[in-house]
Design a protein around this motif. Structure first.
Motif, PDB file in Angstrom:
ATOM      1  N   ARG A 284      -6.074  -4.237  -5.589  1.00  0.00           N
ATOM      2  CA  ARG A 284      -5.474  -3.074  -4.942  1.00  0.00           C
ATOM      3  C   ARG A 284      -5.657  -3.175  -3.423  1.00  0.00           C
ATOM      4  O   ARG A 284      -4.698  -2.659  -2.570  1.00  0.00           O
ATOM      5  CB  ARG A 284      -6.129  -1.725  -5.308  1.00  0.00           C
ATOM      6  CG  ARG A 284      -5.546  -1.413  -6.993  1.00  0.00           C
ATOM      7  CD  ARG A 284      -5.930  -0.145  -7.345  1.00  0.00           C
ATOM      8  NE  ARG A 284      -5.472   0.100  -8.705  1.00  0.00           N
ATOM      9  CZ  ARG A 284      -4.304   0.388  -9.136  1.00  0.00           C
ATOM     10  NH1 ARG A 284      -3.511   0.664  -8.025  1.00  0.00           N
ATOM     11  NH2 ARG A 284      -3.866   0.904 -10.494  1.00  0.00           N
ATOM     12  N   SER A 285      -6.731  -3.596  -2.922  1.00  0.00           N
ATOM     13  CA  SER A 285      -6.851  -3.668  -1.408  1.00  0.00           C
ATOM     14  C   SER A 285      -6.143  -4.939  -0.969  1.00  0.00           C
ATOM     15  O   SER A 285      -5.524  -4.542   0.007  1.00  0.00           O
ATOM     16  CB  SER A 285      -8.513  -4.004  -1.350  1.00  0.00           C
ATOM     17  OG  SER A 285      -8.664  -4.572  -0.054  1.00  0.00           O
ATOM     18  N   PHE A 286      -5.683  -5.783  -1.885  1.00  0.00           N
ATOM     19  CA  PHE A 286      -4.976  -6.795  -1.299  1.00  0.00           C
ATOM     20  C   PHE A 286      -3.539  -6.435  -1.081  1.00  0.00           C
ATOM     21  O   PHE A 286      -2.989  -6.396  -0.157  1.00  0.00           O
ATOM     22  CB  PHE A 286      -4.929  -8.182  -2.412  1.00  0.00           C
ATOM     23  CG  PHE A 286      -4.134  -9.267  -2.111  1.00  0.00           C
ATOM     24  CD1 PHE A 286      -4.388 -10.064  -1.205  1.00  0.00           C
ATOM     25  CD2 PHE A 286      -2.669  -9.148  -2.552  1.00  0.00           C
ATOM     26  CE1 PHE A 286      -3.770 -11.316  -0.878  1.00  0.00           C
ATOM     27  CE2 PHE A 286      -1.748 -10.225  -2.280  1.00  0.00           C
ATOM     28  CZ  PHE A 286      -2.320 -11.229  -1.612  1.00  0.00           C
ATOM     29  N   ALA A 287      -2.973  -5.682  -2.059  1.00  0.00           N
ATOM     30  CA  ALA A 287      -1.801  -5.010  -2.095  1.00  0.00           C
ATOM     31  C   ALA A 287      -1.558  -3.973  -0.918  1.00  0.00           C
ATOM     32  O   ALA A 287      -0.254  -3.941  -0.072  1.00  0.00           O
ATOM     33  CB  ALA A 287      -1.426  -4.161  -3.402  1.00  0.00           C
ATOM     34  N   ALA A 288      -2.737  -3.288  -0.431  1.00  0.00           N
ATOM     35  CA  ALA A 288      -2.709  -2.419   0.504  1.00  0.00           C
ATOM     36  C   ALA A 288      -2.793  -3.107   1.970  1.00  0.00           C
ATOM     37  O   ALA A 288      -2.281  -2.524   3.031  1.00  0.00           O
ATOM     38  CB  ALA A 288      -3.922  -1.180   0.510  1.00  0.00           C
ATOM     39  N   HIS A 289      -3.470  -4.424   1.952  1.00  0.00           N
ATOM     40  CA  HIS A 289      -4.047  -4.719   3.402  1.00  0.00           C
ATOM     41  C   HIS A 289      -3.405  -6.073   3.971  1.00  0.00           C
ATOM     42  O   HIS A 289      -3.507  -6.670   4.977  1.00  0.00           O
ATOM     43  CB  HIS A 289      -5.207  -4.599   3.664  1.00  0.00           C
ATOM     44  CG  HIS A 289      -5.637  -3.179   3.841  1.00  0.00           C
ATOM     45  ND1 HIS A 289      -5.646  -2.009   4.278  1.00  0.00           N
ATOM     46  CD2 HIS A 289      -6.505  -2.728   2.594  1.00  0.00           C
ATOM     47  CE1 HIS A 289      -5.945  -0.971   4.102  1.00  0.00           C
ATOM     48  NE2 HIS A 289      -6.861  -1.443   2.771  1.00  0.00           N
ATOM     49  N   ALA A 290      -3.152  -6.956   2.719  1.00  0.00           N
ATOM     50  CA  ALA A 290      -2.625  -8.284   2.786  1.00  0.00           C
ATOM     51  C   ALA A 290      -1.392  -8.406   3.718  1.00  0.00           C
ATOM     52  O   ALA A 290      -1.312  -9.456   4.575  1.00  0.00           O
ATOM     53  CB  ALA A 290      -2.485  -9.070   1.726  1.00  0.00           C
ATOM     54  N   HIS A 291      -0.509  -7.749   3.703  1.00  0.00           N
ATOM     55  CA  HIS A 291       0.838  -7.705   4.669  1.00  0.00           C
ATOM     56  C   HIS A 291       0.493  -7.725   6.024  1.00  0.00           C
ATOM     57  O   HIS A 291       0.807  -8.836   6.953  1.00  0.00           O
ATOM     58  CB  HIS A 291       1.466  -6.462   4.486  1.00  0.00           C
ATOM     59  CG  HIS A 291       2.789  -6.491   5.302  1.00  0.00           C
ATOM     60  ND1 HIS A 291       3.794  -6.965   4.976  1.00  0.00           N
ATOM     61  CD2 HIS A 291       2.777  -6.062   6.788  1.00  0.00           C
ATOM     62  CE1 HIS A 291       4.844  -6.914   5.820  1.00  0.00           C
ATOM     63  NE2 HIS A 291       4.227  -6.322   6.848  1.00  0.00           N
ATOM     64  N   ALA A 292      -0.604  -7.001   6.742  1.00  0.00           N
ATOM     65  CA  ALA A 292      -0.834  -7.117   7.983  1.00  0.00           C
ATOM     66  C   ALA A 292      -1.464  -8.328   8.325  1.00  0.00           C
ATOM     67  O   ALA A 292      -1.188  -9.185   9.355  1.00  0.00           O
ATOM     68  CB  ALA A 292      -1.906  -5.985   8.429  1.00  0.00           C
ATOM     69  N   LEU A 293      -2.349  -8.993   7.548  1.00  0.00           N
ATOM     70  CA  LEU A 293      -2.990 -10.249   7.909  1.00  0.00           C
ATOM     71  C   LEU A 293      -1.788 -11.389   7.853  1.00  0.00           C
ATOM     72  O   LEU A 293      -1.898 -12.154   8.834  1.00  0.00           O
ATOM     73  CB  LEU A 293      -4.126 -10.709   6.900  1.00  0.00           C
ATOM     74  CG  LEU A 293      -4.941 -11.974   6.870  1.00  0.00           C
ATOM     75  CD1 LEU A 293      -5.362 -12.110   8.329  1.00  0.00           C
ATOM     76  CD2 LEU A 293      -5.686 -11.934   6.032  1.00  0.00           C
ATOM     77  N   ALA A 294      -0.885 -11.298   6.832  1.00  0.00           N
ATOM     78  CA  ALA A 294       0.091 -12.390   6.731  1.00  0.00           C
ATOM     79  C   ALA A 294       1.015 -12.381   7.890  1.00  0.00           C
ATOM     80  O   ALA A 294       1.570 -13.360   8.508  1.00  0.00           O
ATOM     81  CB  ALA A 294       0.931 -12.197   5.408  1.00  0.00           C
ATOM     82  N   ALA A 295       1.226 -11.238   8.275  1.00  0.00           N
ATOM     83  CA  ALA A 295       2.115 -10.977   9.542  1.00  0.00           C
ATOM     84  C   ALA A 295       1.525 -11.672  10.746  1.00  0.00           C
ATOM     85  O   ALA A 295       2.398 -12.205  11.316  1.00  0.00           O
ATOM     86  CB  ALA A 295       2.246  -9.495   9.784  1.00  0.00           C
ATOM     87  N   VAL A 296       0.189 -11.297  10.941  1.00  0.00           N
ATOM     88  CA  VAL A 296      -0.424 -11.900  12.120  1.00  0.00           C
ATOM     89  C   VAL A 296      -0.313 -13.359  12.033  1.00  0.00           C
ATOM     90  O   VAL A 296      -0.074 -14.052  13.033  1.00  0.00           O
ATOM     91  CB  VAL A 296      -1.743 -11.375  12.357  1.00  0.00           C
ATOM     92  CG1 VAL A 296      -2.625 -12.343  13.468  1.00  0.00           C
ATOM     93  CG2 VAL A 296      -1.764  -9.914  12.579  1.00  0.00           C
ATOM     94  N   ALA A 297      -0.738 -13.873  10.730  1.00  0.00           N
ATOM     95  CA  ALA A 297      -0.587 -15.304  10.520  1.00  0.00           C
ATOM     96  C   ALA A 297       0.809 -15.969  10.545  1.00  0.00           C
ATOM     97  O   ALA A 297       0.653 -17.426  10.674  1.00  0.00           O
ATOM     98  CB  ALA A 297      -1.225 -15.769   9.107  1.00  0.00           C
TER      99      ALA A 297
END
Length: 279
Positions: free
Chosen positions: A161-174
């Motif tokens: 659930r944390s991944f679904a909520a926050h991984a987008h931002a990290l992937a966008a920066v990467a």
């Protein structure tokens, strides 16, 4: 013209076509239902399928393309493995909740394929150890990819659930940081100093590349200052994609050099590195 060069150019044009498709889809949805707070928010709209499909295909194109230098190639690959995750993991929006099971399935599928590709690269690469594989930049890419994979797998398994909520931002920066790096690496200074290329820089647009790189930095600073504005993130994402699109058009024109293409497909002395179709 060789089949390799033709294929390479088609892949470059395909990436531009994908960015155009994303622009048209998002624009049409904006006309129909109004502005979203970010490009990623269009995931929840009628433009969602094009958003996911375009970003996934962009990732494949970036991985498939060979950079002019090892440094550029590594950054293209890193941006390429991050872009699909931006699509698979939507940004959290007020009143909208991502399907955690769908996010988990998409992310795990992508990471499984990435792991297989990583193993293939290692197997093929180890057979080229006598040629100096991996290079310094290549080793950096291998380590960065492995680290990203471990973080992704561990995050999903420990707290999906944390991944679904926050991984987008990290992937966008990467995705965007390597994009900016690619722009700098195409300047004359980037080719000679950062990449340490054995071949001289061949760009006709050194000043334009520096201008685009500076524009990316200015966009981040300006929209960071406007963070309280509802559409600040949308503005930043749009500006960065527009600047990268401009860079891609210029670089494609820059690379249209029939004599250089011929020389690289039929190098003197049979230098394998020189025979690589680059971009």
């Amino acid at each position: 013209m060789s089949a390799e060069v033709t294929t390479y150019r088609y892949v470059r044009f395909a990436l531009l076509a994908l960015l155009l498709a994303l622009t048209v889809s998002v624009g049409a949805e904006t006309v129909r239902s109004g502005w979203q707070t970010s490009l990623s928010a269009y995931y929840y709209t009628a433009a969602g399928p094009v958003f996911v499909g375009a970003l996934t295909a962009v990732g494949v194109c970036l991985i498939a393309l060979r950079g002019f230098t090892d440094a550029e190639d590594v950054l293209l690959n890193l941006a390429g493995i991050s872009a699909p995750m931006v699509a698979f993991v939507p940004t959290p929006e007020a009143g909208r909740h991502p399907d955690v099971a769908a996010v988990e399935n998409s992310a795990l599928t992508f990471l499984a394929v990435l792991a297989l590709g990583y193993v293939v690269v290692l197997v093929v690469g180890l057979r080229r150890r006598a040629e100096g594989w991996p290079t310094r930049w290549g080793l950096f890419g291998l380590i960065a990819t492995a680290l990203a994979w471990v973080v992704g797998i561990a995050w999903i398994l420990l707290d999906r659930r944390s991944f679904a909520a926050h991984a987008h931002a990290l992937a966008a920066v990467a995705t965007f940081v390597p994009f900016a790096g690619v722009v700098v690496l195409n300047t004359d200074w980037g080719v000679r100093v950062l990449a340490g290329a054995r071949e001289p820089s061949r760009t006709r647009f050194d000043a334009a590349y520096w201008g685009i790189g500076a524009g990316m930095v200015v966009a981040v600073l300006v929209f960071a200052g406007l963070h309280a504005w509802t559409y600040a993130l949308l503005g930043l994402e749009t500006a960065l994609l527009a600047l990268f699109g401009a860079f891609w058009v210029l670089q494609t024109i820059d690379l249209f050099d029939a004599d250089r293409d011929l020389a690289r497909c039929h190098p003197a002395g049979g230098d394998v590195r020189s025979a690589t179709v680059t971009g």
